[in-house]
Design an enzyme around this catalytic site. Structure first.
Site, PDB file in Angstrom:
ATOM      1  N   SER A  26      29.514 -21.621  21.169  1.00 56.72           N
ATOM      2  CA  SER A  26      28.577 -21.763  20.588  1.00 56.72           C
ATOM      3  C   SER A  26      28.209 -23.212  20.111  1.00 56.72           C
ATOM      4  O   SER A  26      27.211 -23.402  19.516  1.00 56.72           O
ATOM      5  CB  SER A  26      29.214 -21.252  18.993  1.00 56.72           C
ATOM      6  OG  SER A  26      30.360 -21.978  18.582  1.00 56.72           O
TER       7      SER A  26
ATOM      8  N   ALA B 107      32.609 -16.419  18.302  1.00 54.12           N
ATOM      9  CA  ALA B 107      34.172 -16.690  18.348  1.00 54.12           C
ATOM     10  C   ALA B 107      34.399 -17.754  19.140  1.00 54.12           C
ATOM     11  O   ALA B 107      34.351 -17.749  20.419  1.00 54.12           O
ATOM     12  CB  ALA B 107      34.877 -15.351  18.824  1.00 54.12           C
ATOM     13  N   GLU B 108      35.004 -18.742  18.473  1.00 55.69           N
ATOM     14  CA  GLU B 108      35.608 -19.844  19.321  1.00 55.69           C
ATOM     15  C   GLU B 108      37.143 -19.774  19.466  1.00 55.69           C
ATOM     16  O   GLU B 108      37.974 -19.796  18.516  1.00 55.69           O
ATOM     17  CB  GLU B 108      35.289 -21.290  18.670  1.00 55.69           C
ATOM     18  CG  GLU B 108      33.596 -21.345  18.571  1.00 55.69           C
ATOM     19  CD  GLU B 108      33.231 -21.005  20.256  1.00 55.69           C
ATOM     20  OE1 GLU B 108      33.743 -21.654  21.002  1.00 55.69           O
ATOM     21  OE2 GLU B 108      32.127 -20.556  20.263  1.00 55.69           O
ATOM     22  N   MET B 109      37.682 -19.859  20.475  1.00 55.16           N
ATOM     23  CA  MET B 109      39.241 -19.274  20.670  1.00 55.16           C
ATOM     24  C   MET B 109      39.823 -20.492  21.204  1.00 55.16           C
ATOM     25  O   MET B 109      39.704 -21.625  21.239  1.00 55.16           O
ATOM     26  CB  MET B 109      39.160 -18.071  21.240  1.00 55.16           C
ATOM     27  CG  MET B 109      38.213 -17.016  20.845  1.00 55.16           C
ATOM     28  SD  MET B 109      38.154 -15.387  21.106  1.00 55.16           S
ATOM     29  CE  MET B 109      38.270 -15.406  22.876  1.00 55.16           C
TER      30      MET B 109
END
Ligand SMILES: NC(=O)c1ccc[n+]([C@@H]2O[C@H](COP(=O)([O-])OP(=O)(O)OC[C@H]3O[C@@H](n4cnc5c(N)ncnc54)[C@H](O)[C@@H]3O)[C@@H](O)[C@H]2O)c1
Ligand SMILES: N[C@@H](CCC=O)C(=O)O
Length: 516
Positions: A495, A286-288
């Site tokens: 990531s 999960a890249e937010m």
């Protein structure tokens, strides 16, 4: 497989007459294709539904970009079943063969580069340069991950011991749900999808709501490149209806998400619940979001620092997770930097993104528009308005690039991700104070420092807690293979997209030992 060493796709120089002409004719070609219908693609079959989403041009609310079929939960289930069935044999396809498909897809996209950029101009509201960078990055991701999969499929370096053969192989995981954002609707969507499939997984791709057409165009390209049906199942639909369903599905093996903190947390929590019949722990990449800061130390060239701040804050109207939404400036140089930032910002042009040379296009949609304007009003009460301050002219979602100075470090506009053309400037007592302010949010994505002081740069290198840290330059525009990208804390799982560790997240490593 003989491939050249990896190199980044060059950016186009639109001041060159031939390049400018190519872009103009691509825009014309794409404009003639606006308004078409696009199906879902499940197991290679094109499915048209009664329920559809209509994508519009954020520069011109009356212009329809395309109409895309929309999946309900039954179709999402069909997509999952297709991905599961295809995984049974796709996982055994030679990594080199999978990589070749990516290389071919990259070659096709390179040939149609201007056309893809033109779709980005119309559907996402990117100006020419931003659209070109998005397309170049998409090509880079495919070129890079293709080579990476070949490398991972080779003999891995293990310590050898006498009398045994030890081997480590990277196996795919299974079916993944790919959920990209709209702000890099080509590059990030392509990177997330192709990383997963080149590693031997199959996916259900749910495009972002404002930008389904560019995703549909990429799915067409994959078919042209020879990707078998069922490897990528194109499943446009609402996050709350099919997103939750697919995330919760017991056969989902991993979720690759890029988007807001709120949705990322929701997915992370839901994926943690082991469902009936589920025999693994789901992996979540999960890249937010971010609340990225550029720190300016005393003793630097104030104009150069201001230029980097303005570029980082207002590129693509501030709609980058990497955008500088805070400038934190040493008290000794504060007034000088603030004046330059205000002056440079006032020179920026806002307008429809297909117009050559426009600096800021629109923001993506009505809800972003309303939310950003609300933050600007909040900001007016939290600091001194120096530039912009409201909507801009036009039949689209145009907002003036806005600068608010003298903002408190704990103000809402200094803490919350606005995701629009709004910059908060904060005064710091000294360099240590500046670093403390920079680290004082829940995020940790990008950051930057302008300084000539080696001691302070070293301090920032060690203490500025972000995934991507830049010195004496802008803080946006990470290059694939050069600056692996991902953030700390509430910015996500770090990531490192476009890096040498990225594909590992879509594999499981198996060690096989044979006693001789
Ligand atoms: N860290 C990074 O690398 C990176 C890169 C680009 C964008 N972003 C972030 O993305 C955000 C902007 O993108 P956005 O507005 O598309 O984000 P978003 O979270 O609103 O949407 C992202 C995706 O999630 C989907 N979604 C929504 N609800 C869902 C649900 N319940 N289940 C499953 N999927 C669901 C959306 O349809 C979309 O495809 C910003 O916060 C930005 O910082 C981060
Ligand atoms: N990788 C991009 C940002 C992606 C998020 O929006 C950059 O480095 O500017």
């Amino acid at each position: 497989m003989a491939v050249d060493v990896y190199r980044n796709e060059p950016f186009m120089d639109f001041t060159q007459p031939d390049i400018r002409e190519k872009m103009l004719s691509a825009l014309k070609k794409v404009e003639a294709e606006l308004g078409r219908e696009y199906p879902l693609v499940i197991g290679g079959e094109k499915i048209t539904t009664a329920d559809k989403s209509t994508s519009i041009n954020p520069s011109n609310k009356d212009q329809v970009i395309g109409v895309v079929s929309k999946a309900d939960q039954d179709l999402a289930e069909q997509a999952m079943q297709s991905a599961l069935a295809t995984f049974e044999w796709w996982q055994d396809v030679e990594p080199k063969e999978r990589a070749r498909i990516l290389l071919k897809a990259a070659a096709i996209m390179r040939r149609r580069k201007y056309e893809f950029s033109a779709w980005l101009v119309y559907e996402a509201g990117k100006n020419w340069a931003e659209a070109d960078a998005d397309t170049a990055e998409a090509i880079d991701f495919m070129e890079f991950y293709a080579r990476e999969m070949v490398r991972l499929s080779e003999d891995q370096n293990l310590t050898r011991i006498a009398g045994e053969d030890n081997e480590l192989v990277y196996l795919p995981l299974g079916v993944g749900i790919v959920i990209p954002p709209w702000n890099f609707p080509l590059a990030i969507m392509v990177g997330m999808t192709t990383a997963a499939i080149v590693a031997g997984n199959t996916v259900v791709l749910k495009p972002a709501t404002p930008t389904p057409v560019i995703a549909a165009k990429f799915v067409e390209l994959l078919e042209e490149a020879g990707l078998p049906g069922g490897v990528v199942n194109f499943c446009n639909g609402s996050g709350s209806v099919i997103g939750d369903y697919l995330v919760d599905h017991p056969k989902t093996r991993f979720i690759s998400f890029t988007g807001s903190k709120e949705v990322g947390i929701r997915i992370y929590e839901r994926a943690a619940k082991v469902q009936k019949g589920q025999i693994w722990l789901k992996r979540v990449v999960a890249e937010m979001g971010g609340k990225d800061a550029l720190v300016v130390d005393k003793g630097v060239n104030a104009l150069e620092a201001a230029q980097a701040i303005v570029t980082s804050a207002f590129g693509f109207s501030g709609q980058k997770c990497s955008a500088a939404s805070r400038a934190i400036v040493h008290a000794e140089i504060y007034d000088e930097v603030v004046n330059h930032v205000a002056e440079l910002t006032r020179k920026l042009t806002v307008g429809p993104s297909h117009i050559e040379g426009v600096n800021l296009g629109p923001v993506v949609d009505e809800s972003a528009y309303n939310s950003i304007l609300k933050y600007i009003e909040i900001g007016k009460g939290e600091g001194r308005l120096l530039a912009g301050g409201g909507k801009a002219e036009g039949n689209g979602f145009f907002i003036q690039p806005t600068v608010i100075a003298d903002v408190d470090r704990n103000a809402r506009i200094a803490q919350e991700e606005i995701f629009g053309p709004v910059l908060a400037i904060i005064k710091a007592e000294d360099f240590d104070d500046a670093l403390a302010i920079a680290n004082g949010t829940e995020f940790g994505l990008t950051g930057g420092v302008f300084s000539n002081d080696r001691f302070n740069l070293k301090k920032a290198r060690e203490k500025f807690h972000v995934g991507n840290l830049y010195f004496n330059r802008k803080i946006t525009g990470a290059l694939v293979g050069v600056q692996p990208f991902g953030g700390f804390n509430m910015s996500g799982t770090d990531s490192k997209a476009g890096g040498y560790d990225y594909l590992l997240q879509f594999t499981q490593a198996k060690c096989v030992v044979e006693r001789f």
